[in-house]
Design an enzyme around this catalytic site. Structure first.
Site, mmCIF file in Angstrom:
data_model
loop_
_atom_site.group_PDB
_atom_site.id
_atom_site.type_symbol
_atom_site.label_atom_id
_atom_site.label_comp_id
_atom_site.label_asym_id
_atom_site.label_seq_id
_atom_site.Cartn_x
_atom_site.Cartn_y
_atom_site.Cartn_z
ATOM 1 N N ARG A 100 0.781 -1.342 -0.126
ATOM 2 C CA ARG A 100 0.124 -0.152 -0.089
ATOM 3 C C ARG A 100 0.928 1.021 -0.080
ATOM 4 O O ARG A 100 0.339 2.268 -0.805
ATOM 5 C CB ARG A 100 -0.885 -0.074 1.198
ATOM 6 N N CYS A 130 -9.512 -1.694 5.323
ATOM 7 C CA CYS A 130 -10.794 -1.433 5.666
ATOM 8 C C CYS A 130 -11.072 -0.278 6.477
ATOM 9 O O CYS A 130 -12.145 0.227 6.227
ATOM 10 C CB CYS A 130 -11.548 -2.748 6.097
ATOM 11 N N GLN A 157 -14.228 -0.772 15.145
ATOM 12 C CA GLN A 157 -14.011 -1.847 14.245
ATOM 13 C C GLN A 157 -14.463 -3.401 14.691
ATOM 14 O O GLN A 157 -14.669 -3.546 15.808
ATOM 15 C CB GLN A 157 -12.569 -1.801 13.924
ATOM 16 N N HIS A 260 -17.529 -1.729 9.925
ATOM 17 C CA HIS A 260 -16.577 -0.817 10.652
ATOM 18 C C HIS A 260 -17.559 0.693 10.693
ATOM 19 O O HIS A 260 -18.040 1.002 9.543
ATOM 20 C CB HIS A 260 -15.312 -0.609 9.867
HETATM 21 C C1 2RA Z 1 -9.114 -4.882 11.157
HETATM 22 N N1 2RA Z 1 -8.689 -3.348 9.320
HETATM 23 O O1 2RA Z 1 -10.261 -4.574 11.221
HETATM 24 C C2 2RA Z 1 -8.169 -4.424 9.873
HETATM 25 C C3 2RA Z 1 -8.358 -5.583 8.911
HETATM 26 N N2 2RA Z 1 -7.591 -5.146 7.747
HETATM 27 O O2 2RA Z 1 -8.670 -5.634 11.797
#
Ligand code: 2RA
Length: 352
Positions: A100, A130, A157, A260
């Site tokens: 990235r 994400c 998240q 999320h």
């Molecule tokens: C998480 N963003 O939510 C990370 C996954 N790639 O753990």
């Protein structure tokens, strides 16, 4: 002839959502589809658009003749195999963290910076993390009009961000606490999990997640920052093309299976009103406005999971900060946050 599409990691948590997305697409620009996974999953049968396909084991020659290879695998697998796919002539669209921040790899959210797709000297295009991705469609739309200058976010998240292990753990914890009178005494949730045979060491999370929130996501980086928080900063800067964007993030894991959420505090160079923001969100096809607090309407993970758009609500003009909006965003971390964005990049490649 129509281009050939490969999916590497076809049997994982994101790969499974990818198959669902491929099956649901109205337009289908692809000819042959190859499903690829570790030797352990090879031989498995998966139906794609009515055709039963056999999963094949990852090997260099599986990329011969492939035009676009989507990677939904851990960082170390992508780091090794995406360059091999590129060498064999495919464009690799990688959902891992391996490339990235590589200056020779574009980091793409199609509705924000699709112009970067063509600029791929390594033959690799990266898909953002994400957490960043769950807010980018909304932020990008506002940035185009008002020039973003500062971004302060807190994330909420979901467990599936940690993959199938994360989902399994949260469900096991819910089963262990269900129907018990817990959460009123320090340590009682930990005790209930231990009594159910769920050790903390066996968890992908650093504390109980059921009946709890955990102010931690990712791995420890310098000065107490979590890797997820630095990804939000670095990736937002790269996607929006603002090298010195001021960003501060606190990433928190919540007992939600998938989707999320982010509380966003965004300051712009230009004055911006709530009405203007609403108009911009309404005009952006991948954003859905759910914002009528009088009727109790705002986005929540449980209401938007499984959907493709980014859902935005609670839009307010910050009372004490000029040119600043506060709002709340929810996005399915496995769809737009991972598989869908990767597929959208692949689809743009097919169109070109
Ligand atoms: C998480 N963003 O939510 C990370 C996954 N790639 O753990």
């Amino acid at each position: 002839s129509k281009p050939t599409l490969a999916l590497v990691g076809a049997t994982g948590a994101v790969g499974t959502v990818m198959i669902d997305i491929m099956n649901g697409r109205k337009e289908w620009p692809w000819g042959e589809v190859r499903l690829i996974a570790s030797p352990r999953s090879a031989g498995k049968k998966i139906t794609v658009r009515g055709e039963e396909l056999t999963v094949i084991a990852l090997a260099p020659e599986v990329f011969d003749g492939v035009d676009v290879a989507m990677f939904d695998v851990p960082d170390e697998v992508s780091a090794q195999w995406a360059p091999i796919a590129a060498e064999r002539g495919a464009v690799a669209v990688d959902n891992s963290g391996a490339f990235r921040m590589d200056a020779d790899v574009p980091l793409v959210v199609p509705e924000v910076n699709s112009d970067k797709i063509a600029d791929r000297p390594r033959g690799i295009i990266a898909n953002p993390n994400c957490t960043t991705l769950s807010m980018m469609a909304a932020i990008g739309a506002l940035h185009r009009e008002f020039q973003l200058q500062e971004l302060v976010v807190a994330s909420y998240q979901a467990a599936s961000g940690a993959g199938q292990d994360g989902i399994d753990r949260l469900q096991a914890e819910y089963a262990a606490v269900a129907g018990k009178d817990l959460g009123g005494k320090a340590g009682d949730v930990r005790e209930a999990l231990a009594a159910a045979g769920l050790s903390q060491e066996g968890s992908p999370f650093p504390a109980p997640l059921a009946l709890n929130v955990i102010p931690w996501a990712g791995s420890l980086k310098e000065d107490g920052w979590a890797s997820e928080e630095l990804k939000v900063r670095n990736e937002s800067r790269k996607i929006l093309g603002i090298e010195d964007l001021k960003v501060s993030a606190t990433c928190v894991r919540v007992p939600v299976v998938t989707t999320h959420s982010l509380a966003v505090h965004a300051r712009f160079a230009e004055p911006v009103t709530v009405e203007q923001a609403r108009a911009i969100f309404s005009a952006q096809p991948s954003v859905v406005l759910v914002d009528d607090p009088e009727k109790g309407q705002f986005p929540t993970p449980a209401d938007v999971v499984g959907g493709d758009p980014t859902y935005v609500g609670r839009i307010r003009q910050a009372l004490d900060f000029p040119n600043t909006l506060d709002f709340f965003v929810c996005g399915d971390n496995l769809r737009k946050g991972a598989a869908l964005n990767t597929y959208e990049i692949a689809e743009q490649l097919a169109k070109r």
